[in-house]
Design a protein around this motif. Structure first.
Motif, PDB file in Angstrom:
ATOM      1  N   ARG A 116       0.836  -1.208   0.000  1.00 47.35           N
ATOM      2  CA  ARG A 116       0.000   0.000   0.000  1.00 47.35           C
ATOM      3  C   ARG A 116       0.871   1.259   0.000  1.00 47.35           C
ATOM      4  NH1 ARG A 116      -4.829   2.211   0.834  1.00 47.35           N
ATOM      5  NH2 ARG A 116      -5.825   0.167   0.690  1.00 47.35           N
ATOM      6  N   GLU A 117       1.835   1.318   0.903  1.00 49.64           N
ATOM      7  CA  GLU A 117       2.702   2.498   0.981  1.00 49.64           C
ATOM      8  C   GLU A 117       3.500   2.685  -0.304  1.00 49.64           C
ATOM      9  OE1 GLU A 117       3.471   2.213   5.841  1.00 49.64           O
ATOM     10  OE2 GLU A 117       5.146   2.013   4.424  1.00 49.64           O
ATOM     11  N   TYR A 118       3.992   1.598  -0.823  1.00 52.53           N
ATOM     12  CA  TYR A 118       4.855   1.622  -2.004  1.00 52.53           C
ATOM     13  C   TYR A 118       4.067   2.050  -3.244  1.00 52.53           C
ATOM     14  CZ  TYR A 118       8.856  -0.165  -4.771  1.00 52.53           C
ATOM     15  OH  TYR A 118       9.961  -0.312  -5.588  1.00 52.53           O
ATOM     16  N   THR A 119       2.898   1.459  -3.440  1.00 54.54           N
ATOM     17  CA  THR A 119       2.095   1.776  -4.622  1.00 54.54           C
ATOM     18  C   THR A 119       1.692   3.238  -4.629  1.00 54.54           C
ATOM     19  OG1 THR A 119       1.254  -0.496  -4.676  1.00 54.54           O
ATOM     20  CG2 THR A 119       0.022   1.152  -5.916  1.00 54.54           C
ATOM     21  N   ALA A 120       1.264   3.741  -3.491  1.00 50.98           N
ATOM     22  CA  ALA A 120       0.852   5.146  -3.407  1.00 50.98           C
ATOM     23  C   ALA A 120       2.017   6.076  -3.731  1.00 50.98           C
ATOM     24  CB  ALA A 120       0.299   5.447  -2.025  1.00 50.98           C
ATOM     25  N   ALA A 121       3.189   5.776  -3.180  1.00 54.07           N
ATOM     26  CA  ALA A 121       4.352   6.634  -3.413  1.00 54.07           C
ATOM     27  C   ALA A 121       4.825   6.546  -4.861  1.00 54.07           C
ATOM     28  CB  ALA A 121       5.481   6.254  -2.462  1.00 54.07           C
ATOM     29  N   LEU A 122       4.873   5.333  -5.409  1.00 56.92           N
ATOM     30  CA  LEU A 122       5.346   5.152  -6.776  1.00 56.92           C
ATOM     31  C   LEU A 122       4.411   5.835  -7.775  1.00 56.92           C
ATOM     32  CD1 LEU A 122       7.358   3.917  -8.742  1.00 56.92           C
ATOM     33  CD2 LEU A 122       6.065   1.765  -8.627  1.00 56.92           C
ATOM     34  N   TYR A 123       3.126   5.697  -7.568  1.00 58.27           N
ATOM     35  CA  TYR A 123       2.147   6.331  -8.456  1.00 58.27           C
ATOM     36  C   TYR A 123       2.339   7.845  -8.452  1.00 58.27           C
ATOM     37  CZ  TYR A 123      -2.410   7.199 -10.668  1.00 58.27           C
ATOM     38  OH  TYR A 123      -3.406   7.591 -11.534  1.00 58.27           O
ATOM     39  N   ALA A 124       2.502   8.416  -7.266  1.00 61.48           N
ATOM     40  CA  ALA A 124       2.668   9.867  -7.162  1.00 61.48           C
ATOM     41  C   ALA A 124       3.966  10.328  -7.819  1.00 61.48           C
ATOM     42  CB  ALA A 124       2.638  10.281  -5.689  1.00 61.48           C
ATOM     43  N   LEU A 125       5.052   9.600  -7.589  1.00 61.08           N
ATOM     44  CA  LEU A 125       6.332   9.981  -8.192  1.00 61.08           C
ATOM     45  C   LEU A 125       6.270   9.931  -9.715  1.00 61.08           C
ATOM     46  CD1 LEU A 125       8.754   8.114  -5.767  1.00 61.08           C
ATOM     47  CD2 LEU A 125       8.548  10.601  -6.021  1.00 61.08           C
ATOM     48  N   LEU A 126       5.668   8.893 -10.257  1.00 66.45           N
ATOM     49  CA  LEU A 126       5.580   8.763 -11.711  1.00 66.45           C
ATOM     50  C   LEU A 126       4.702   9.857 -12.322  1.00 66.45           C
ATOM     51  CD1 LEU A 126       5.297   4.884 -12.119  1.00 66.45           C
ATOM     52  CD2 LEU A 126       7.285   6.327 -12.625  1.00 66.45           C
ATOM     53  N   HIS A 127       3.801  10.404 -11.521  1.00 62.80           N
ATOM     54  CA  HIS A 127       2.941  11.490 -12.005  1.00 62.80           C
ATOM     55  C   HIS A 127       3.533  12.867 -11.710  1.00 62.80           C
ATOM     56  CE1 HIS A 127       0.004   8.275 -12.577  1.00 62.80           C
ATOM     57  NE2 HIS A 127      -0.674   9.118 -13.314  1.00 62.80           N
ATOM     58  N   GLY A 128       4.810  12.913 -11.375  1.00 61.67           N
ATOM     59  CA  GLY A 128       5.501  14.183 -11.231  1.00 61.67           C
ATOM     60  C   GLY A 128       5.296  14.893  -9.922  1.00 61.67           C
ATOM     61  N   GLU A 129       4.755  14.228  -8.929  1.00 64.05           N
ATOM     62  CA  GLU A 129       4.507  14.876  -7.647  1.00 64.05           C
ATOM     63  C   GLU A 129       5.760  14.861  -6.774  1.00 64.05           C
ATOM     64  OE1 GLU A 129       1.051  13.377  -5.655  1.00 64.05           O
ATOM     65  OE2 GLU A 129      -0.046  13.066  -7.530  1.00 64.05           O
ATOM     66  N   THR A 130       5.821  15.803  -5.849  1.00 70.79           N
ATOM     67  CA  THR A 130       6.838  15.793  -4.801  1.00 70.79           C
ATOM     68  C   THR A 130       6.255  15.064  -3.604  1.00 70.79           C
ATOM     69  OG1 THR A 130       7.783  17.882  -5.564  1.00 70.79           O
ATOM     70  CG2 THR A 130       8.282  17.200  -3.298  1.00 70.79           C
ATOM     71  N   VAL A 131       6.948  14.037  -3.153  1.00 72.57           N
ATOM     72  CA  VAL A 131       6.377  13.124  -2.163  1.00 72.57           C
ATOM     73  C   VAL A 131       7.146  13.195  -0.853  1.00 72.57           C
ATOM     74  CG1 VAL A 131       5.772  10.733  -1.640  1.00 72.57           C
ATOM     75  CG2 VAL A 131       5.622  11.579  -4.003  1.00 72.57           C
ATOM     76  N   THR A 132       6.428  13.465   0.208  1.00 75.83           N
ATOM     77  CA  THR A 132       6.931  13.320   1.570  1.00 75.83           C
ATOM     78  C   THR A 132       5.993  12.377   2.294  1.00 75.83           C
ATOM     79  OG1 THR A 132       7.921  15.533   1.636  1.00 75.83           O
ATOM     80  CG2 THR A 132       7.413  14.492   3.750  1.00 75.83           C
TER      81      THR A 132
END
Length: 266
Positions: A116-132
């Motif tokens: 769950r944590e990984y999928t959410a972070a990976l999806y956001a990164l691939l969509h150009g978001e800055t992730v914390t």
């Protein structure tokens, strides 16, 4: 209309990667799928080599085991490959085989929490978001890709059980269902996928892996593919049963002999 694909399994030697990809591309097969088994071939390296050897075929990685891979590195690799070959990559992630994860010193106590944590972070990164994020397993501090994908590859989650299907519906673009699952089981599981689907994300992709003897009659394979399509599969990827199967020939056989029968419905 269901997409028909071939599978290049990691039981095949790396030296055959380029020839198989070129044969699939020449035959007009729309998709070719690979995956990452311990301790065989890298899914990303295999996909990159195949994309470089082809001009049309879409490459699906189904799947990358998340316990082995830092999410920022996976995002960097997928973004790089996607920018090199825009619109021709599909990425899949999953738990991995738990015993293998243990061998590699990467077994998670809660695979679902990690996924769950990984999928959410990976999806956001691939969509150009800055992730914390501060999670049990995934921890990122203002991470963003300098070179995000120009065409974001669909992100799928591998699994069949209700919790995983729901997670895929909520956080990803679809699901990869492993081999050995009947059309009725696929139909039932897809309900969990759709129950969590945000309509703003668009329709979910449902990739189903099946196996068939390399010498199976084309009508037999076509009939099975149609059964899975009727159950909700958007792509059926076929693996030749034999470890030493001629995948070059099999990919051409799927494209030339099986695909027209699937399209014609008979």
């Amino acid at each position: 209309m269901v997409t028909l694909a071939a599978i290049f399994p990691p039981t095949q030697p790396p030296e055959r990667i380029v020839a198989v990809a070129a044969a699939a591309d020449a035959a007009g097969l729309p998709e070719l799928w690979v995956w990452e088994d311990c301790f065989k071939e890298s899914g990303i390296a295999t996909a990159t080599a195949m994309l470089a050897a082809t001009s049309r075929v879409t490459l699906g990685i189904g799947l990358l085991p998340v316990p082995l891979r830092n999410v920022a590195l996976t995002a960097m690799e997928l973004a790089t490959v996607s920018r090199l070959f825009p619109g021709r990559l599909v990425a899949g992630v999953g738990h991995g085989v738990l015993d293998w994860m243990g061998q590699a010193g990467a077994r998670a106590e809660s695979p679902m929490t990690l996924l769950r944590e990984y999928t959410a972070a990976l999806y956001a990164l691939l969509h150009g978001e800055t992730v914390t994020t501060r999670g049990r397993y995934v921890n990122l501090d203002s991470v963003a890709l300098d070179w995000p994908p120009t065409v974001v590859p669909p992100l799928l989650v591998g699994g069949i059980r209700p919790r995983t299907m729901s997670l895929a519906g909520e956080l990803a673009d679809g699901v990869i269902i492993p081999g050995g699952v009947s059309p009725d089981e696929v139909r039932a599981s897809i309900g969990h996928l759709h129950s969590q689907r945000d309509v703003r994300r668009g329709p979910a992709e449902v990739v189903v892996f099946i196996s068939a003897p390399a010498d199976s009659p084309a009508p037999d394979i076509a009939a099975v593919v149609r059964d899975y399509a009727a159950a909700g599969a958007t792509c059926v990827a076929v693996n030749a049963d034999e470890d030493d199967a001629d995948i070059e020939r099999f990919a051409g056989f799927l494209a030339r002999d099986v695909s027209p029968l699937v399209s014609a419905g008979g």
